[in-house]
Design a protein around this motif. Structure first.
Motif, short mmCIF file in Angstrom:
data_model
loop_
_atom_site.label_atom_id
_atom_site.label_comp_id
_atom_site.label_asym_id
_atom_site.label_seq_id
_atom_site.Cartn_x
_atom_site.Cartn_y
_atom_site.Cartn_z
N ASN A 21 24.89 -10.25 12.27
CA ASN A 21 25.35 -10.78 13.55
C ASN A 21 26.78 -10.29 13.71
OD1 ASN A 21 26.20 -12.29 15.77
ND2 ASN A 21 24.93 -14.04 15.23
N ASP B 30 15.46 -16.29 7.97
CA ASP B 30 16.75 -16.33 8.65
C ASP B 30 17.57 -17.43 8.00
OD1 ASP B 30 18.88 -16.17 10.56
OD2 ASP B 30 17.45 -15.46 12.06
N LYS C 50 25.40 -16.30 19.52
CA LYS C 50 26.24 -15.27 20.14
C LYS C 50 27.73 -15.56 19.98
CE LYS C 50 22.78 -13.89 23.57
NZ LYS C 50 22.48 -13.73 25.03
N LEU D 297 18.71 -23.99 14.98
CA LEU D 297 19.44 -22.79 15.37
C LEU D 297 19.41 -21.78 14.24
CD1 LEU D 297 22.64 -24.10 17.20
CD2 LEU D 297 20.57 -23.17 18.21
N ARG D 298 19.29 -20.51 14.60
CA ARG D 298 19.27 -19.43 13.63
C ARG D 298 20.57 -18.63 13.73
NH1 ARG D 298 13.63 -18.25 12.45
NH2 ARG D 298 14.03 -15.99 12.34
N SER E 118 21.33 -15.65 13.07
CA SER E 118 21.24 -14.30 13.65
C SER E 118 21.25 -14.32 15.17
CB SER E 118 19.95 -13.62 13.16
OG SER E 118 18.80 -14.29 13.65
N GLU E 119 20.96 -15.48 15.77
CA GLU E 119 20.84 -15.58 17.23
C GLU E 119 22.05 -16.22 17.90
OE1 GLU E 119 17.22 -17.74 17.72
OE2 GLU E 119 15.94 -16.08 17.06
N GLU F 284 19.00 -20.83 8.84
CA GLU F 284 18.85 -21.86 9.86
C GLU F 284 19.89 -22.97 9.66
OE1 GLU F 284 14.20 -21.60 11.19
OE2 GLU F 284 14.68 -22.96 9.54
N CYS G 272 29.70 -12.79 16.33
CA CYS G 272 29.55 -14.23 16.59
C CYS G 272 30.85 -15.02 16.43
CB CYS G 272 28.46 -14.83 15.72
SG CYS G 272 28.73 -14.61 13.94
#
Length: 223
Positions: free
Chosen positions: A96, A146, A210, A204-205, A207-208, A148, A99
């Motif tokens: 990521n 992932d 933002k 929530l992960r 990697s996702e 989490e 972030c």
């Protein structure tokens, strides 16, 4: 004695070479346009090997500004790469790249919170410290391919702790400690303890995510 010394002389370079090779392997995963900002080690999948967490930072020259009061500031954002140790090489399991905000963000009349990343008991902790205003922690665990979010903790206040909250998204419980002593000077807080049930549709992960700034966690308090 001579034989033992010869053994040690032969052994030491081999160990150094192996460690150096692993370090070089970690650097191979840094994308173009980024540098390593911080490196953290710890076992994240409980296999007894030290995994590697890289905090990276962009190198875009357009993000380097001149501040009237603080001089030259690097406003490039930061990101995270997690590598699992496979003994002779690293395997990337999470990336990521942007972030985290820059450590030089404009905090208005305040300095921006300080970011700390660490590994403990198989969990990945992302901590933000805000001086006398408190601190908060995101706890991630590797599961479902992932990292989490399984926990979120907040402490409001510096010397005097006014409010403490700890959420466990795995058990779906929220624990609050609320200071009821308005005259507290530190260490003499009187806390009211409250347990609440929560609902969250999915975790929530990492990697996702933002942007950790202003991150909203989609959960509801049920009672």
């Amino acid at each position: 004695m001579i034989k033992i010394c010869k053994f040690l002389i032969l052994f030491i370079p081999i160990e150094v070479f192996t460690q150096t090779s692993i370090e070089k392997s970690a650097k191979d995963f840094i994308p173009a346009g980024y540098n390593i900002y911080e490196t953290v080690f710890g076992d994240l999948n409980k296999d007894g090997l030290e995994d590697c967490v890289l905090i990276i930072k962009g190198t875009d020259k357009n993000q380097i500004i001149q501040d009237e009061f603080r001089g030259e500031l690097d406003r490039n954002r930061r990101g995270i790469i997690v590598l699992f140790n496979k003994e002779d090489h690293y395997e990337p399991v999470l990336t990521n790249y942007n972030c985290f905000s820059s450590e030089n963000e404009d905090g208005g009349i305040y300095f921006p919170p300080e970011l700390y990343v660490n590994v403990n008991k198989g969990n990945l902790y992302i901590d933000y410290y805000y001086g006398r205003y408190g601190y908060w922690t995101y706890t991630f665990r590797y599961q479902n391919s992932d990292f989490e979010l399984i926990g979120y903790d907040i402490t409001s206040g510096g010397v005097v702790k006014n409010y403490i909250s700890s959420i466990n998204f795995s058990t779906k419980k929220k624990f609050e400690k609320i200071n009821t002593n308005e005259e507290a000077v530190g260490g003499d807080e009187v806390f009211k303890n409250v347990w609440k049930d929560i609902y969250i549709d999915k975790l929530l992960r990492l990697s996702e995510i933002k942007d950790f700034d202003g991150l909203e966690i989609p959960y509801k308090v049920l009672n």
